[in-house]
Design a protein around this motif. Structure first.
Motif, PDB file in Angstrom:
ATOM      1  N   GLN A   2       0.833  -1.208   0.000  1.00  0.00           N
ATOM      2  CA  GLN A   2       0.000   0.000   0.000  1.00  0.00           C
ATOM      3  C   GLN A   2       0.868   1.259   0.000  1.00  0.00           C
ATOM      4  O   GLN A   2       0.548   2.240  -0.676  1.00  0.00           O
ATOM      5  N   THR A   3       1.970   1.231   0.742  1.00  0.00           N
ATOM      6  CA  THR A   3       2.887   2.376   0.755  1.00  0.00           C
ATOM      7  C   THR A   3       3.522   2.575  -0.625  1.00  0.00           C
ATOM      8  O   THR A   3       3.655   3.710  -1.093  1.00  0.00           O
ATOM      9  N   ALA A   4       3.905   1.484  -1.267  1.00  0.00           N
ATOM     10  CA  ALA A   4       4.447   1.587  -2.625  1.00  0.00           C
ATOM     11  C   ALA A   4       3.402   2.157  -3.573  1.00  0.00           C
ATOM     12  O   ALA A   4       3.705   3.012  -4.416  1.00  0.00           O
ATOM     13  N   TYR A   5       2.162   1.722  -3.443  1.00  0.00           N
ATOM     14  CA  TYR A   5       1.085   2.227  -4.291  1.00  0.00           C
ATOM     15  C   TYR A   5       0.851   3.720  -4.039  1.00  0.00           C
ATOM     16  O   TYR A   5       0.633   4.490  -4.977  1.00  0.00           O
ATOM     17  N   ASP A   6       0.910   4.132  -2.763  1.00  0.00           N
ATOM     18  CA  ASP A   6       0.750   5.558  -2.451  1.00  0.00           C
ATOM     19  C   ASP A   6       1.884   6.386  -3.042  1.00  0.00           C
ATOM     20  O   ASP A   6       1.671   7.505  -3.522  1.00  0.00           O
TER      21      ASP A   6
ATOM     22  N   LEU B 109       3.727  -3.859 -11.779  1.00  0.00           N
ATOM     23  CA  LEU B 109       5.176  -3.782 -11.925  1.00  0.00           C
ATOM     24  C   LEU B 109       5.804  -2.601 -11.187  1.00  0.00           C
ATOM     25  O   LEU B 109       6.896  -2.741 -10.629  1.00  0.00           O
ATOM     26  N   LEU B 110       5.153  -1.460 -11.163  1.00  0.00           N
ATOM     27  CA  LEU B 110       5.737  -0.329 -10.445  1.00  0.00           C
ATOM     28  C   LEU B 110       5.846  -0.568  -8.945  1.00  0.00           C
ATOM     29  O   LEU B 110       6.880  -0.220  -8.356  1.00  0.00           O
ATOM     30  N   PRO B 111       4.860  -1.179  -8.269  1.00  0.00           N
ATOM     31  CA  PRO B 111       5.087  -1.501  -6.856  1.00  0.00           C
ATOM     32  C   PRO B 111       6.251  -2.463  -6.647  1.00  0.00           C
ATOM     33  O   PRO B 111       7.010  -2.331  -5.688  1.00  0.00           O
ATOM     34  N   ILE B 112       6.419  -3.410  -7.558  1.00  0.00           N
ATOM     35  CA  ILE B 112       7.558  -4.333  -7.449  1.00  0.00           C
ATOM     36  C   ILE B 112       8.865  -3.562  -7.596  1.00  0.00           C
ATOM     37  O   ILE B 112       9.825  -3.793  -6.859  1.00  0.00           O
TER      38      ILE B 112
END
Length: 139
Positions: free
Chosen positions: A70-74, A96-99
């Motif tokens: 969730q932090t990566a998505y934010d 892919l961007l959260p990864i």
């Protein structure tokens, strides 16, 4: 319940069988090490499923991983808001961007906690030995 246990035992045997068939050096397989790891795996699975402390550990790990994603998505939403706040996100943005944000975090933690080839402590500035293969370019 017996069906699940039988299915898991068959899965472990199939996995070991495929590894044996694909092995290039079957004579030097350390069966004792494999059996110890399988027994430890079974014990750990039993502990994590059977006891409330084990289930709490699994829930805590799941909560931590969910928080990380969730932090990566934010962060992606902050940097690329026009890509995120749409009706239908494409695969690149949603998966892919959260990864790409989480993997470097694990790399940094691996280095800082000394889990890599050079285990000298927290974020060592210089290698303990210049002969380390990890720092072979610094010679």
């Amino acid at each position: 319940m017996f069906g699940y246990l039988l299915l898991n035992i068959v899965g472990i045997l199939v996995f070991i069988g495929v590894a044996y068939l694909l092995s290039k050096d079957r004579k030097n397989i350390h069966w004792k090490s494999i059996s110890v790891m399988v027994i430890l795996n079974i014990f750990l699975a039993w502990f994590l499923i059977r006891f409330p402390v084990g289930r709490a550990m699994v829930h805590g790990a799941a909560y931590g991983f969910n928080w990380l994603v969730q932090t990566a998505y934010d962060g992606i939403g902050f940097a690329f808001s026009s890509w995120v706040h749409v009706k239908q996100m494409d695969f690149f943005v949603s998966a892919l961007l959260p990864i790409l944000l989480v993997v470097p975090l694990f790399d940094i933690l691996t280095y800082c906690l000394g889990l890599s080839a050079n285990s000298d402590g927290f974020c060592p500035k210089l290698p303990a030995s210049r002969n380390s293969s990890r720092f072979s370019l610094l010679k």
